[in-house]
Motif scaffolding. Structure first.
Motif, PDB file in Angstrom:
ATOM      1  N   ARG A  18     -37.185  40.215 -15.000  1.00  0.00           N
ATOM      2  CA  ARG A  18     -38.296  39.543 -15.766  1.00  0.00           C
ATOM      3  C   ARG A  18     -38.931  38.666 -15.274  1.00  0.00           C
ATOM      4  O   ARG A  18     -38.532  38.061 -14.183  1.00  0.00           O
ATOM      5  CB  ARG A  18     -37.586  39.380 -17.192  1.00  0.00           C
ATOM      6  CG  ARG A  18     -36.992  40.589 -17.642  1.00  0.00           C
ATOM      7  CD  ARG A  18     -36.154  40.125 -19.032  1.00  0.00           C
ATOM      8  NE  ARG A  18     -35.469  41.349 -19.405  1.00  0.00           N
ATOM      9  CZ  ARG A  18     -34.744  41.555 -20.530  1.00  0.00           C
ATOM     10  NH1 ARG A  18     -34.672  40.249 -21.255  1.00  0.00           N
ATOM     11  NH2 ARG A  18     -34.148  42.504 -20.802  1.00  0.00           N
ATOM     12  N   ASP A  19     -39.906  37.982 -15.901  1.00  0.00           N
ATOM     13  CA  ASP A  19     -40.693  37.026 -15.425  1.00  0.00           C
ATOM     14  C   ASP A  19     -39.785  35.659 -15.063  1.00  0.00           C
ATOM     15  O   ASP A  19     -39.912  35.005 -14.153  1.00  0.00           O
ATOM     16  CB  ASP A  19     -41.793  36.665 -16.111  1.00  0.00           C
ATOM     17  CG  ASP A  19     -42.859  37.700 -16.152  1.00  0.00           C
ATOM     18  OD1 ASP A  19     -42.983  38.404 -15.133  1.00  0.00           O
ATOM     19  OD2 ASP A  19     -43.712  37.502 -17.041  1.00  0.00           O
ATOM     20  N   HIS A  20     -39.133  35.186 -15.966  1.00  0.00           N
ATOM     21  CA  HIS A  20     -38.058  33.971 -15.624  1.00  0.00           C
ATOM     22  C   HIS A  20     -37.113  34.440 -14.535  1.00  0.00           C
ATOM     23  O   HIS A  20     -36.903  33.585 -13.812  1.00  0.00           O
ATOM     24  CB  HIS A  20     -37.340  33.644 -17.120  1.00  0.00           C
ATOM     25  CG  HIS A  20     -38.403  33.216 -18.139  1.00  0.00           C
ATOM     26  ND1 HIS A  20     -39.339  32.223 -17.957  1.00  0.00           N
ATOM     27  CD2 HIS A  20     -38.550  33.409 -19.408  1.00  0.00           C
ATOM     28  CE1 HIS A  20     -39.997  32.006 -18.969  1.00  0.00           C
ATOM     29  NE2 HIS A  20     -39.581  32.693 -19.976  1.00  0.00           N
ATOM     30  N   GLN A  51     -33.464  30.839 -22.739  1.00  0.00           N
ATOM     31  CA  GLN A  51     -34.287  32.069 -21.619  1.00  0.00           C
ATOM     32  C   GLN A  51     -33.678  31.608 -20.408  1.00  0.00           C
ATOM     33  O   GLN A  51     -33.424  32.606 -19.753  1.00  0.00           O
ATOM     34  CB  GLN A  51     -35.897  31.621 -21.913  1.00  0.00           C
ATOM     35  CG  GLN A  51     -36.375  32.044 -23.198  1.00  0.00           C
ATOM     36  CD  GLN A  51     -37.902  31.843 -23.086  1.00  0.00           C
ATOM     37  OE1 GLN A  51     -38.184  30.706 -22.633  1.00  0.00           O
ATOM     38  NE2 GLN A  51     -38.660  32.750 -23.912  1.00  0.00           N
ATOM     39  N   LEU A  52     -33.515  30.453 -20.061  1.00  0.00           N
ATOM     40  CA  LEU A  52     -32.903  30.208 -18.560  1.00  0.00           C
ATOM     41  C   LEU A  52     -31.474  30.782 -18.630  1.00  0.00           C
ATOM     42  O   LEU A  52     -31.138  31.316 -17.494  1.00  0.00           O
ATOM     43  CB  LEU A  52     -33.082  28.718 -18.375  1.00  0.00           C
ATOM     44  CG  LEU A  52     -32.384  28.167 -16.934  1.00  0.00           C
ATOM     45  CD1 LEU A  52     -33.000  28.957 -15.915  1.00  0.00           C
ATOM     46  CD2 LEU A  52     -32.604  26.831 -16.807  1.00  0.00           C
ATOM     47  N   ARG A  54     -30.008  33.202 -20.079  1.00  0.00           N
ATOM     48  CA  ARG A  54     -29.940  34.652 -20.134  1.00  0.00           C
ATOM     49  C   ARG A  54     -30.598  35.174 -18.750  1.00  0.00           C
ATOM     50  O   ARG A  54     -30.271  36.043 -18.313  1.00  0.00           O
ATOM     51  CB  ARG A  54     -31.064  35.212 -21.176  1.00  0.00           C
ATOM     52  CG  ARG A  54     -30.315  35.137 -22.571  1.00  0.00           C
ATOM     53  CD  ARG A  54     -30.996  35.920 -23.571  1.00  0.00           C
ATOM     54  NE  ARG A  54     -32.390  35.400 -23.912  1.00  0.00           N
ATOM     55  CZ  ARG A  54     -32.950  34.651 -24.834  1.00  0.00           C
ATOM     56  NH1 ARG A  54     -31.916  34.268 -25.760  1.00  0.00           N
ATOM     57  NH2 ARG A  54     -34.063  34.407 -24.989  1.00  0.00           N
ATOM     58  N   ALA A  55     -31.725  34.390 -18.020  1.00  0.00           N
ATOM     59  CA  ALA A  55     -32.122  34.703 -16.865  1.00  0.00           C
ATOM     60  C   ALA A  55     -30.864  34.777 -15.893  1.00  0.00           C
ATOM     61  O   ALA A  55     -30.824  35.568 -14.780  1.00  0.00           O
ATOM     62  CB  ALA A  55     -33.261  34.108 -16.383  1.00  0.00           C
ATOM     63  N   LEU A  56     -30.417  33.718 -15.909  1.00  0.00           N
ATOM     64  CA  LEU A  56     -29.086  33.279 -15.015  1.00  0.00           C
ATOM     65  C   LEU A  56     -28.166  34.275 -15.242  1.00  0.00           C
ATOM     66  O   LEU A  56     -27.568  34.760 -14.064  1.00  0.00           O
ATOM     67  CB  LEU A  56     -28.688  31.741 -15.010  1.00  0.00           C
ATOM     68  CG  LEU A  56     -29.473  30.755 -14.686  1.00  0.00           C
ATOM     69  CD1 LEU A  56     -29.048  29.395 -15.197  1.00  0.00           C
ATOM     70  CD2 LEU A  56     -29.501  30.753 -12.974  1.00  0.00           C
ATOM     71  N   HIS A  57     -27.685  34.688 -16.288  1.00  0.00           N
ATOM     72  CA  HIS A  57     -26.682  35.700 -16.421  1.00  0.00           C
ATOM     73  C   HIS A  57     -27.122  37.042 -15.815  1.00  0.00           C
ATOM     74  O   HIS A  57     -26.500  37.616 -15.244  1.00  0.00           O
ATOM     75  CB  HIS A  57     -26.233  35.859 -18.015  1.00  0.00           C
ATOM     76  CG  HIS A  57     -25.484  34.651 -18.621  1.00  0.00           C
ATOM     77  ND1 HIS A  57     -24.157  34.446 -18.267  1.00  0.00           N
ATOM     78  CD2 HIS A  57     -25.835  33.788 -19.426  1.00  0.00           C
ATOM     79  CE1 HIS A  57     -23.624  33.484 -19.012  1.00  0.00           C
ATOM     80  NE2 HIS A  57     -24.678  33.044 -19.558  1.00  0.00           N
ATOM     81  N   ARG A  58     -28.541  37.475 -16.134  1.00  0.00           N
ATOM     82  CA  ARG A  58     -29.005  38.563 -15.732  1.00  0.00           C
ATOM     83  C   ARG A  58     -29.062  38.738 -13.961  1.00  0.00           C
ATOM     84  O   ARG A  58     -28.549  39.609 -13.433  1.00  0.00           O
ATOM     85  CB  ARG A  58     -30.163  39.041 -16.037  1.00  0.00           C
ATOM     86  CG  ARG A  58     -30.530  39.506 -17.567  1.00  0.00           C
ATOM     87  CD  ARG A  58     -31.888  39.661 -17.998  1.00  0.00           C
ATOM     88  NE  ARG A  58     -32.920  38.785 -17.743  1.00  0.00           N
ATOM     89  CZ  ARG A  58     -33.160  38.048 -18.797  1.00  0.00           C
ATOM     90  NH1 ARG A  58     -32.586  38.153 -20.054  1.00  0.00           N
ATOM     91  NH2 ARG A  58     -34.202  37.086 -18.385  1.00  0.00           N
TER      92      ARG A  58
END
Length: 196
Positions: A18-20, A51-52, A54-58
């Motif tokens: 995703r973008d983030h 949001q950060l 979640r991005a780091l987990h993904r």
């Protein structure tokens, strides 16, 4: 920048970003040896903490980012996917202090004592290790001034990065405040202290 042609397994991992996720991955890839703290990423990228997170987990689930005791870093797997043009060199820094360290200073112990600390308005940013030595970074909340310390056996070098030349005096003052904290840390520990 993420390349458009990569192997199929890499393509699948990159297509799911995703973008983030892309912002975080590209930012961490600028200095592959660095380990950036969560708050350092949040400030630099301006991403909401949830949001950060979640991005780091993904990214971690896709094995593109690794979490360490000192922060987050891009994985070797991700570096294989990224185009060389995404690995931008760091901007210029001005040296504000260079000094000798006692030979017996435990550099890793010093890094361990300093990591995560806030010094006045300077917020812990992250850490990297390379052949040059151990680098520790701090920045103001608005990221207009960044201070980096490079330690190696017998030597400490402090550099500043400012958003405008008019901020250099402030960066120098903050650098000396940080150095005061570092020298107190060295002097307070017998195994890292300055011998008489």
């Amino acid at each position: 920048m993420v390349p458009t042609s990569v192997d199929p397994s890499a393509r699948e991992a990159l297509d799911d970003l995703r973008d983030h996720d892309r912002e975080v991955l590209e930012f961490l890839s600028h200095d592959p040896d660095s380990q950036v703290a969560f708050q350092g990423l949040r400030r630099r990228l301006g991403i909401h903490p949830e949001q950060l997170s979640r991005a780091l987990h993904r990214l971690a689930d896709s094995e593109l980012v690794e979490r360490t005791d000192l922060g987050y870093r891009v994985s070797r797997r991700a570096l294989g996917f990224l185009s060389p043009s995404s690995l931008k060199p760091a901007g210029p820094n001005a040296t504000i202090l260079q000094t000798s360290l006692p030979a017996h200073v435990d550099l890793r112990g010093l890094v361990g004592a300093l990591r995560g600390t806030w010094i006045g308005p300077l917020r812990w940013y992250g850490f990297s290790e390379s052949d040059d030595g151990l680098r520790l970074g701090w920045a103001l909340e608005d990221d207009t001034i960044g201070i980096e310390i490079l330690v190696r056996p017998g030597q400490l070098t402090m550099t500043a990065k400012v958003d405008s030349p008019s901020r250099f005096d402030e960066a120098t003052r903050l650098g000396y405040e940080l150095f005061h904290h570092v020298s107190r840390e060295i002097s307070s520990k017998p195994d890292r202290g300055i011998s008489a």
